[in-house]
Scaffold this motif. Structure first.
Motif, PDB file in Angstrom:
ATOM      1  N   UNK A  13       0.769  -1.129   0.171  1.00  0.00           N
ATOM      2  CA  UNK A  13      -0.083   0.140   0.478  1.00  0.00           C
ATOM      3  C   UNK A  13       0.757   0.831   0.394  1.00  0.00           C
ATOM      4  N   UNK A  14       2.266   1.248   0.819  1.00  0.00           N
ATOM      5  CA  UNK A  14       2.902   2.115   0.822  1.00  0.00           C
ATOM      6  C   UNK A  14       3.287   3.104  -0.506  1.00  0.00           C
ATOM      7  N   UNK A  15       3.986   1.803  -1.232  1.00  0.00           N
ATOM      8  CA  UNK A  15       4.491   1.922  -2.995  1.00  0.00           C
ATOM      9  C   UNK A  15       3.385   2.096  -3.499  1.00  0.00           C
ATOM     10  N   UNK A  16       2.344   1.644  -3.069  1.00  0.00           N
ATOM     11  CA  UNK A  16       1.491   2.042  -4.237  1.00  0.00           C
ATOM     12  C   UNK A  16       0.932   2.931  -4.661  1.00  0.00           C
ATOM     13  N   UNK A  18       2.602   6.105  -3.081  1.00  0.00           N
ATOM     14  CA  UNK A  18       3.825   6.649  -3.369  1.00  0.00           C
ATOM     15  C   UNK A  18       3.763   6.817  -4.848  1.00  0.00           C
ATOM     16  N   UNK A  19       3.720   5.860  -5.758  1.00  0.00           N
ATOM     17  CA  UNK A  19       2.972   5.625  -7.210  1.00  0.00           C
ATOM     18  C   UNK A  19       2.357   7.038  -7.254  1.00  0.00           C
ATOM     19  N   UNK A  20       1.400   6.459  -7.314  1.00  0.00           N
ATOM     20  CA  UNK A  20       0.379   7.217  -7.007  1.00  0.00           C
ATOM     21  C   UNK A  20       0.661   8.911  -7.585  1.00  0.00           C
ATOM     22  N   UNK A  21       0.935   9.246  -5.748  1.00  0.00           N
ATOM     23  CA  UNK A  21       1.472  10.279  -5.447  1.00  0.00           C
ATOM     24  C   UNK A  21       2.426  10.989  -7.159  1.00  0.00           C
ATOM     25  N   UNK A  22       3.303  10.291  -7.415  1.00  0.00           N
ATOM     26  CA  UNK A  22       3.936  10.993  -8.380  1.00  0.00           C
ATOM     27  C   UNK A  22       2.947  10.940  -9.064  1.00  0.00           C
ATOM     28  N   UNK A  23       2.262   9.845 -10.330  1.00  0.00           N
ATOM     29  CA  UNK A  23       1.377  10.035 -11.314  1.00  0.00           C
ATOM     30  C   UNK A  23       1.029  10.673 -11.002  1.00  0.00           C
ATOM     31  N   UNK A  30       1.369  13.797  -1.439  1.00  0.00           N
ATOM     32  CA  UNK A  30       1.406  13.631   0.177  1.00  0.00           C
ATOM     33  C   UNK A  30       0.563  12.450   0.710  1.00  0.00           C
ATOM     34  N   UNK A  31       0.133  11.648   0.047  1.00  0.00           N
ATOM     35  CA  UNK A  31      -0.708  10.074  -0.280  1.00  0.00           C
ATOM     36  C   UNK A  31       0.276   8.929   0.887  1.00  0.00           C
ATOM     37  N   UNK A  32       1.064   9.210   0.419  1.00  0.00           N
ATOM     38  CA  UNK A  32       1.941   7.863   1.082  1.00  0.00           C
ATOM     39  C   UNK A  32       2.424   8.505   2.287  1.00  0.00           C
ATOM     40  N   UNK A  33       2.837  10.049   2.653  1.00  0.00           N
ATOM     41  CA  UNK A  33       2.850  10.220   4.300  1.00  0.00           C
ATOM     42  C   UNK A  33       2.049  10.341   5.174  1.00  0.00           C
ATOM     43  N   UNK A  34       0.602  10.214   4.404  1.00  0.00           N
ATOM     44  CA  UNK A  34      -0.695  10.407   5.225  1.00  0.00           C
ATOM     45  C   UNK A  34      -1.071   9.429   5.537  1.00  0.00           C
ATOM     46  N   UNK A  35      -0.842   8.392   4.688  1.00  0.00           N
ATOM     47  CA  UNK A  35      -0.998   6.718   4.861  1.00  0.00           C
ATOM     48  C   UNK A  35       0.005   6.360   6.090  1.00  0.00           C
ATOM     49  N   UNK A  36       1.038   6.623   5.815  1.00  0.00           N
ATOM     50  CA  UNK A  36       1.790   5.416   5.732  1.00  0.00           C
ATOM     51  C   UNK A  36       2.293   5.816   7.766  1.00  0.00           C
ATOM     52  N   UNK A  37       1.867   7.811   8.402  1.00  0.00           N
ATOM     53  CA  UNK A  37       2.557   8.530   9.623  1.00  0.00           C
ATOM     54  C   UNK A  37       0.420   8.740  10.415  1.00  0.00           C
ATOM     55  N   UNK A  38      -0.512   9.054   9.154  1.00  0.00           N
ATOM     56  CA  UNK A  38      -1.399   8.576  10.183  1.00  0.00           C
ATOM     57  C   UNK A  38      -2.767   8.092  10.530  1.00  0.00           C
ATOM     58  N   UNK A  42      -2.967   4.994  13.363  1.00  0.00           N
ATOM     59  CA  UNK A  42      -4.726   5.357  14.103  1.00  0.00           C
ATOM     60  C   UNK A  42      -5.165   3.569  14.091  1.00  0.00           C
ATOM     61  N   UNK A  43      -4.873   3.456  12.890  1.00  0.00           N
ATOM     62  CA  UNK A  43      -5.568   1.645  12.481  1.00  0.00           C
ATOM     63  C   UNK A  43      -4.946   0.763  13.963  1.00  0.00           C
TER      64      UNK A  43
END
Length: 90
Positions: A13-16, A18-23, A30-38, A42-43
Motif C-alpha cells: 500500500x505504501x509503494x502504491x 507513492x506511485x499514485x502521488x508521483x503519477x 502527500x498520500x504516502x506520508x498521510x497513509x504511513x504516518x496517520x 490510527x488503525x
C-alpha cells in the motif's frame, strides 16, 4: 498457506500510494506520508492485536513457502521502479 497470509500484501500500500502521488502530482503527492504516518498508527490504536501467534513448528513450515520470498523480491523491484520513475520525472 493460510488465507491470513495474504495480509502481507498490505505492505504494497505504501509503494502504491507513492506511485499514485508521483503519477497524479498535486493533491495526491502527500498520500504516502498521510497513509504511513496517520492512517496506519490510527488503525493500530483501534484494531485489537491478534492473540494468537504461530508456534515454532508452524514458522518452520511456512518458511519453506516461496510466496513470502517472492513478495519480498517484488517489493524491492517495485521500490526501485518507483525511484526510477521519480528520477525520470525530475
Amino acid at each position: 498457506m493460510k488465507r491470513s497470509d495474504f495480509k502481507y500484501l498490505l505492505a504494497y500500500l505504501i509503494p502504491i500510494s507513492s506511485f499514485t502521488g508521483l503519477y497524479f502530482l498535486g493533491w495526491a503527492s502527500g498520500g504516502a506520508l498521510l497513509f504511513g504516518f496517520v492512517l496506519v498508527p490510527l488503525l493500530e490504536l483501534f484494531v485489537p492485536a491478534s492473540p494468537s501467534n504461530r508456534d515454532d513448528t508452524e514458522l518452520e513450515k511456512i518458511s519453506g513457502f516461496a510466496f513470502f520470498d517472492y513478495l519480498l523480491y517484488i517489493n524491492v523491484v517495485a521500490l526501485y521502479g518507483i525511484l526510477g520513475y521519480f528520477l525520470w520525472l525530475v
